[in-house]
Enzyme design. Sequence first.
Site, mmCIF file in Angstrom:
data_model
loop_
_atom_site.group_PDB
_atom_site.id
_atom_site.type_symbol
_atom_site.label_atom_id
_atom_site.label_comp_id
_atom_site.label_asym_id
_atom_site.label_seq_id
_atom_site.Cartn_x
_atom_site.Cartn_y
_atom_site.Cartn_z
ATOM 1 N N LYS A 117 0.847 -1.192 0.000
ATOM 2 C CA LYS A 117 0.000 0.000 0.000
ATOM 3 C C LYS A 117 0.878 1.235 0.000
ATOM 4 C CE LYS A 117 -3.720 2.325 2.504
ATOM 5 N NZ LYS A 117 -4.655 2.263 3.659
ATOM 6 N N GLY A 130 -1.044 7.740 -5.765
ATOM 7 C CA GLY A 130 -0.797 6.337 -5.464
ATOM 8 C C GLY A 130 0.104 6.103 -4.277
ATOM 9 N N ASP A 260 -16.752 -0.021 0.132
ATOM 10 C CA ASP A 260 -15.478 -0.497 -0.411
ATOM 11 C C ASP A 260 -14.453 -0.731 0.691
ATOM 12 O OD1 ASP A 260 -15.743 2.497 -0.490
ATOM 13 O OD2 ASP A 260 -13.592 2.383 -0.827
#
Length: 493
Positions: A117, A130, A260
């Site tokens: 991550k 990101g 999510d």
Amino acid sequence: MSMLADEADLVDLGLRWAPGFSALGPAFFTELQPRPLPDPYWVGVSARVAGDLGLDPSWLQSDEGLAAFVGNSPVAGTRPFASVYSGHQFGVWAGQLGDGRAIFLGETAGGLEVQLKGAGPTPYSRMGDGRAVLRSSIREFLCSEAMHGLGIPTTRALCVTGSDARVRREELETAAVVARVAPSFIRFGHFEHFAANQREDELRALANYVIDRYYPECRVSPRFGGNAYAALLEAVSERTAALVAQWQAVGFCHGVMNTDNMSILGLTIDYGPFQFLDGFDPRHICNHSDTSGRYAFNQQPNVAYWNLFCLAQALLPLIGDQEVAVAALESYKTVFPREFEARMRAKLGLAEAAEGDRALIEGVLKLLAQEKVDYTIFWRRLSHGVASGDVEPVRDLFVDRPGLDAWLQSYAGRRAGTPAADTAARMLRSNPKFVLRNHLGQQAIEAAGQKDFSGVATLLRLLESPFDEHAGRDAFAGFPPDWASTIEISCSS
């Protein structure tokens, strides 16, 4: 091995890799490589998770290990990818989302998926960079292992690596990568994505994969006339109910329970603006971004049910009957209160259920809420008070001592006939001395910003075994300082 990888740069972790989720096909993910970070360094490593993966913790901290888990060197045998999903965020349909900064290395032959991550942008980053920042990465690393130490189902964290590369959030911060581990990172949102796009073949393939891999009992369940998809929905509902009951019992606020961010396996997933309660306030909002209070502590059980209803809607094309889908959700309404009361009885040291337990539990929670008594300290002091017979340290927490005394008298009557030592032993196994309070995490983060990672290592040791006394570490179990209430945690990470 991805064709993007240069064999000369490969790092061999000594693990065997299996297809796992990637066997579902390219409709579910995009292959890509992590983006390197300059001059990486170790921030923290969990030897326990390394052992679960079959990695040597000492090798893990080598230069090769660092390069692999920061995303700078490709890992032999893997085909990294980011998965696509959709979801509801703060109750509103958000459309396509996906792994915007999480890149799967793959699944080990032992059945554990490994993600990086913060390893760089993906097709699902939605204009984001990101990356993850050191602050949030340390929080996720520590809380993943803290929840595991508490016995609460969770994704795990193998390590945190950092870099001085700058990342802009509200202000400039430094980048970091968390290596996350779980049997599966599949979310409610994966199902919502294919249902919303009317891609029933992919929806069915995903459901069949989840059933065959994680819920095989649903194939042979007589429930709902043998409808395996309805049985899956019921099983997920019950796991979710049990999970949220554990959150409520320990005083954990997730902070951003979007669909999510809900695990199909009933795991705690996506540690963003979480918090363990200090003073007990049922209406506490831990997420500074949650201006409506949708994810307040006392709303978590209802939100979980709402999210399950969204999952039911996504599975409806497979279940085939709306009434059956609604019926598959019904057990949530019985499992949650049953599991919550069981957890609270354990905190009270009560071995068996008895009439009046609910009133006893509601009574003490009302007293705690009236004065916002420190939740973790109250339960730990009560545990020791039962063991020693001295409840004065408990009474010292309250202004309304007559109200507390009346409750203590009822509680003493309820446990009459059971040896105090037995009751206290059960309590001390259920009421942690240490939780990851915001100010403890903040202190470790600030030190880490100066390349001092000893605070991260100390907290990890305490949180891995939070029910133990850990002589000499009482300062980590004390009241939060006044400045702790000024800490603001948001979705930005």
